[in-house]
Scaffold this active site. Structure first.
Site, PDB file in Angstrom:
ATOM      1  N   HIS A 154       0.805  -1.260   0.097  1.00 21.35           N
ATOM      2  CA  HIS A 154       0.018   0.060   0.003  1.00 21.35           C
ATOM      3  C   HIS A 154       0.814   1.286   0.084  1.00 21.35           C
ATOM      4  O   HIS A 154       0.365   2.290  -0.290  1.00 21.35           O
ATOM      5  CB  HIS A 154      -0.869   0.105   1.324  1.00 21.35           C
ATOM      6  CG  HIS A 154      -1.997  -0.928   1.095  1.00 21.35           C
ATOM      7  ND1 HIS A 154      -3.259  -0.529   0.896  1.00 21.35           N
ATOM      8  CD2 HIS A 154      -2.195  -2.401   1.215  1.00 21.35           C
ATOM      9  CE1 HIS A 154      -3.917  -1.663   0.747  1.00 21.35           C
ATOM     10  NE2 HIS A 154      -3.313  -2.771   1.085  1.00 21.35           N
ATOM     11  N   ASP A 363       3.209   9.500  -0.614  1.00 18.94           N
ATOM     12  CA  ASP A 363       2.184   8.491  -0.171  1.00 18.94           C
ATOM     13  C   ASP A 363       1.937   7.702  -1.092  1.00 18.94           C
ATOM     14  O   ASP A 363       1.885   7.539  -2.468  1.00 18.94           O
ATOM     15  CB  ASP A 363       0.852   9.710  -0.141  1.00 18.94           C
ATOM     16  CG  ASP A 363      -0.031   9.201   1.125  1.00 18.94           C
ATOM     17  OD1 ASP A 363      -0.173   8.027   1.425  1.00 18.94           O
ATOM     18  OD2 ASP A 363      -0.820  10.196   1.389  1.00 18.94           O
TER      19      ASP A 363
HETATM   20  O1  LIG Z   1      -2.648   0.737  10.752  1.00 17.66           O
HETATM   21  P1  LIG Z   1      -1.888   2.302  10.977  1.00 17.66           P
HETATM   22  O2  LIG Z   1      -0.615   2.075  11.377  1.00 17.66           O
HETATM   23  O3  LIG Z   1      -2.881   3.014  12.035  1.00 17.66           O
HETATM   24  O4  LIG Z   1      -1.841   3.195   9.607  1.00 17.66           O
HETATM   25  C1  LIG Z   1      -3.136   3.304   8.926  1.00 17.66           C
HETATM   26  C2  LIG Z   1      -2.635   2.732   7.580  1.00 17.66           C
HETATM   27  O5  LIG Z   1      -1.725   3.544   6.857  1.00 17.66           O
HETATM   28  C3  LIG Z   1      -1.021   3.355   5.664  1.00 17.66           C
HETATM   29  O6  LIG Z   1      -2.196   3.269   4.692  1.00 17.66           O
HETATM   30  C4  LIG Z   1      -1.689   3.247   3.084  1.00 17.66           C
HETATM   31  O7  LIG Z   1      -2.624   2.682   2.614  1.00 17.66           O
HETATM   32  C5  LIG Z   1      -3.652   3.412   1.828  1.00 17.66           C
HETATM   33  C6  LIG Z   1      -4.766   2.569   1.147  1.00 17.66           C
HETATM   34  O8  LIG Z   1      -3.969   1.783   0.161  1.00 17.66           O
HETATM   35  C7  LIG Z   1      -3.025   4.159   0.990  1.00 17.66           C
HETATM   36  O9  LIG Z   1      -4.032   5.299   0.180  1.00 17.66           O
HETATM   37  C8  LIG Z   1      -1.841   5.209   1.743  1.00 17.66           C
HETATM   38  O10 LIG Z   1      -1.305   6.031   0.770  1.00 17.66           O
HETATM   39  C9  LIG Z   1      -1.022   4.170   2.584  1.00 17.66           C
HETATM   40  O11 LIG Z   1      -0.446   5.179   3.281  1.00 17.66           O
HETATM   41  C10 LIG Z   1      -0.598   1.706   5.657  1.00 17.66           C
HETATM   42  O12 LIG Z   1      -0.010   1.499   4.401  1.00 17.66           O
HETATM   43  C11 LIG Z   1      -1.629   0.837   6.232  1.00 17.66           C
HETATM   44  O13 LIG Z   1      -0.838  -0.549   6.445  1.00 17.66           O
HETATM   45  C12 LIG Z   1      -2.008   1.235   7.394  1.00 17.66           C
HETATM   46  O14 LIG Z   1      -3.275   0.484   7.939  1.00 17.66           O
HETATM   47  O1  UDP Z   2     -10.715  11.088  11.226  1.00 15.08           O
HETATM   48  C1  UDP Z   2     -10.423  10.321  10.347  1.00 15.08           C
HETATM   49  C2  UDP Z   2      -9.313  10.563   9.291  1.00 15.08           C
HETATM   50  C3  UDP Z   2      -9.320   9.813   8.334  1.00 15.08           C
HETATM   51  N1  UDP Z   2     -10.414   8.701   8.066  1.00 15.08           N
HETATM   52  C4  UDP Z   2     -10.158   7.776   6.854  1.00 15.08           C
HETATM   53  O2  UDP Z   2      -8.754   7.257   6.807  1.00 15.08           O
HETATM   54  C5  UDP Z   2      -8.356   7.213   5.468  1.00 15.08           C
HETATM   55  C6  UDP Z   2      -7.055   7.629   5.154  1.00 15.08           C
HETATM   56  O3  UDP Z   2      -6.594   6.801   4.063  1.00 15.08           O
HETATM   57  P1  UDP Z   2      -5.485   7.640   3.302  1.00 15.08           P
HETATM   58  O4  UDP Z   2      -5.317   6.454   1.815  1.00 15.08           O
HETATM   59  O5  UDP Z   2      -5.763   8.678   2.592  1.00 15.08           O
HETATM   60  O6  UDP Z   2      -4.056   7.494   3.989  1.00 15.08           O
HETATM   61  P2  UDP Z   2      -3.549   6.662   5.209  1.00 15.08           P
HETATM   62  O7  UDP Z   2      -3.763   7.113   6.526  1.00 15.08           O
HETATM   63  O8  UDP Z   2      -4.072   5.078   4.699  1.00 15.08           O
HETATM   64  O9  UDP Z   2      -2.092   6.624   5.183  1.00 15.08           O
HETATM   65  C7  UDP Z   2      -9.554   7.726   4.517  1.00 15.08           C
HETATM   66  O10 UDP Z   2     -10.430   6.756   3.949  1.00 15.08           O
HETATM   67  C8  UDP Z   2     -10.141   8.625   5.574  1.00 15.08           C
HETATM   68  O11 UDP Z   2     -11.501   8.834   5.039  1.00 15.08           O
HETATM   69  C9  UDP Z   2     -11.230   8.621   8.889  1.00 15.08           C
HETATM   70  O12 UDP Z   2     -12.287   7.712   8.630  1.00 15.08           O
HETATM   71  N2  UDP Z   2     -11.538   9.419   9.930  1.00 15.08           N
END
Ligand SMILES: O=P(O)(O)OC[C@H]1O[C@H](O[C@H]2O[C@H](CO)[C@@H](O)[C@H](O)[C@H]2O)[C@H](O)[C@@H](O)[C@@H]1O
Ligand code: UDP
Length: 455
Positions: A154, A363
């Site tokens: 991701h 990202d």
């Molecule tokens: O699980 P956390 O440590 O709380 O973090 C949340 C997620 O962050 C990252 O998200 C990525 O996946 C998104 C969907 O593909 C993508 O849009 C974004 O650019 C990425 O940063 C992380 O890769 C996930 O594993 C986490 O669950």
């Molecule tokens: O207060 C919040 C902030 C973020 N999100 C969700 O968290 C996801 C963030 O995904 P993104 O791919 O932009 O970044 P990541 O946190 O996975 O790196 C999106 O679906 C947002 O709508 C949410 O549900 N509540």
């Protein structure tokens, strides 16, 4: 039809509403297909890791595992989020390499494999997600699992020279060779992985993009840009107008326009740089001063990791400075909120905004950028300001694309977005929305699984 078994560190068990794109996207994909979702329970146990919990909702079964405090610290807070996360986001300066956390990461991956292996059937399709679980397929193979196993990364795949700077890199990254299909967010990520395999991983890139590991095993790597449930978000944002939080936000603007940012509090999201860009906007576009309020929602993330705590302090300082210098008795330019909001409420906030600010330094994709577009009012859409360094920028070409390190560029883009004529806004929005309708979360899941079945 084969059973789909999804494995990820973060699982959106019913009732869980923690921010994060992976959980949001997999929840949508699994609801459509059904299957088993296996991962960390989000809980720590006092003594040993490994206690399992099971529940079901609709066609999805959830199997989650508790981790001990020590395992969580080594695997999640340590190797995943202090070594791999910065490395994969091109931040060698923040990489903390430690043998102990590497061992904890391997131990937890082995435990995931040990718990899952006895539950797998020969015709299952196993889909493992993200940097937390890179070696899991090789550990399942060691336990005799022969079914199809795919992986999806991701986050970005950085340049191979950066990967090669990590001690013991090939031991970890060559474990990707045990998968049948390795998926990435963009074609650039695929190319950088191919470079790694060729230059540092002892493998070969064959004609047609198939990869060959040193022992001769062949597997595929391709891009599958993740997406959102476009129609559902559009409908949610229409309905959200009646939510009290959304009504309250609109009323509080007092006729001013709204710019919105929604990000986990993470250094990859470029929040200090975005605040500086907004400050530059206030300084250099004085004619617009007082007409735009910027709301930044930034729920605390990975708060046990020191770099994240440091960032929180930094943002408190910058936001205080901006408001101190620019606020007026009846107007606060920057509203900075460290709270997590329900997804449905966010769609109403997006729709209320004239400008969406998504300016990460790196990202993998960034689903907020796609959600912002899907949530707009077709008759009067807002404008997305999007970093060129987010995966989403390869698809959302009609956004105002900016370099997040260029404060003047970000400031000018905010000013252009805030004053863009309606016809231009509609034209840009329609092009992006058409793309998101044709490439939604269902299409992402189908394309990936079709490719995995073909391997
Ligand atoms: O699980 P956390 O440590 O709380 O973090 C949340 C997620 O962050 C990252 O998200 C990525 O996946 C998104 C969907 O593909 C993508 O849009 C974004 O650019 C990425 O940063 C992380 O890769 C996930 O594993 C986490 O669950
Ligand atoms: O207060 C919040 C902030 C973020 N999100 C969700 O968290 C996801 C963030 O995904 P993104 O791919 O932009 O970044 P990541 O946190 O996975 O790196 C999106 O679906 C947002 O709508 C949410 O549900 N509540």
């Amino acid at each position: 039809m084969s059973r789909l078994v999804v494995v990820s560190n973060r699982v959106a068990v019913p009732g869980e509403s923690r921010a994060g794109g992976l959980a949001v996207a997999l929840e949508a994909a699994l609801k459509e297909h059904g299957g088993l979702w296996f991962g960390w329970s989000g809980k720590t146990s006092r003594d040993r890791s490994g206690e399992l919990h099971e529940q079901a909702s609709g066609d999805v079964r959830y199997l989650t595992m508790d981790l001990s405090r020590a395992d969580l610290d080594a695997y999640y807070n340590g190797f995943a989020n202090r070594t791999l996360w910065p490395l994969l986001h091109f931040r060698l300066d923040l990489v903390d390499y430690d043998r102990k956390t590497r061992e904890g990461y391997a131990r937890v991956n082995a435990l995931f494999a040990e718990k899952l292996a006895p539950r797998l059937k020969d015709d299952d399709i196993v889909w493992i997600h993200d940097y937390h679980l890179i070696p899991m397929a090789s550990m399942l193979r060691e336990r005799g699992i022969g079914c199809r196993i795919g992986f999806f990364l991701h986050v970005p795949m950085p340049s191979s020279d950066l990967l090669a700077a990590m001690p013991n890199h090939s031991r970890l990254f060559s474990s990707l060779y045990a998968y049948d299909l390795v998926g990435f967010q963009t074609q650039r990520d695929v190319e950088r992985f191919q470079d790694y395999v060729r230059l540092f991983g002892g493998g070969e890139v064959l004609k047609g993009g198939t990869l060959q590991a040193p022992g001769g095993r062949r597997f595929c790597a391709a891009s599958f840009p993740i997406s959102i449930d476009t129609e559902h978000i559009a409908a949610q944002s229409r309905a959200a107008i009646n939510k009290s939080a959304v009504r309250g936000l609109r009323a509080s603007l007092d006729g001013r326009d709204l710019a919105i940012g929604v990000d986990r509090l993470d250094y990859s999201k470029g929040l200090p740089e975005r605040f500086r860009g907004f400050e530059r906007y206030l300084e250099s576009h004085r004619d617009q001063k007082g007409s735009l309020t910027y709301l930044q929602i930034a729920p605390v993330s990975r708060g046990d990791v020191s770099e994240y705590r440091k960032l929180r302090n930094e943002l408190e300082q910058i936001s205080g400075h901006i408001n101190g210098a620019h606020a007026q008795p009846d107007w606060t330019p920057l509203r900075y909120v460290n709270r997590n909001f329900a997804h449905a409420t966010l769609t109403g906030f997006y729709r209320a905004a004239k400008v969406g600010l998504v300016t990460p330094l790196r990202d993998g994709m960034n689903l907020v950028a796609k959600e912002f577009v899907a949530a707009q009012d077709p008759e009067d859409p807002g404008v997305l300001v999007l970093s060129l360094l987010a995966g989403a920028a390869y698809e959302l070409r009609e956004a105002l694309l900016v370099n997040p390190h260029d404060y003047d560029g970000v400031a000018d883009a905010i000013a252009i977005a805030a004053t863009m004529p309606k016809e231009k806004r509609i034209e840009r929005w329609q092009a992006m929305m058409e793309h998101l309708r044709a490439n939604d979360i269902g299409a992402w899941r189908r394309r990936y699984l079709e490719a995995l079945e073909k391997t």
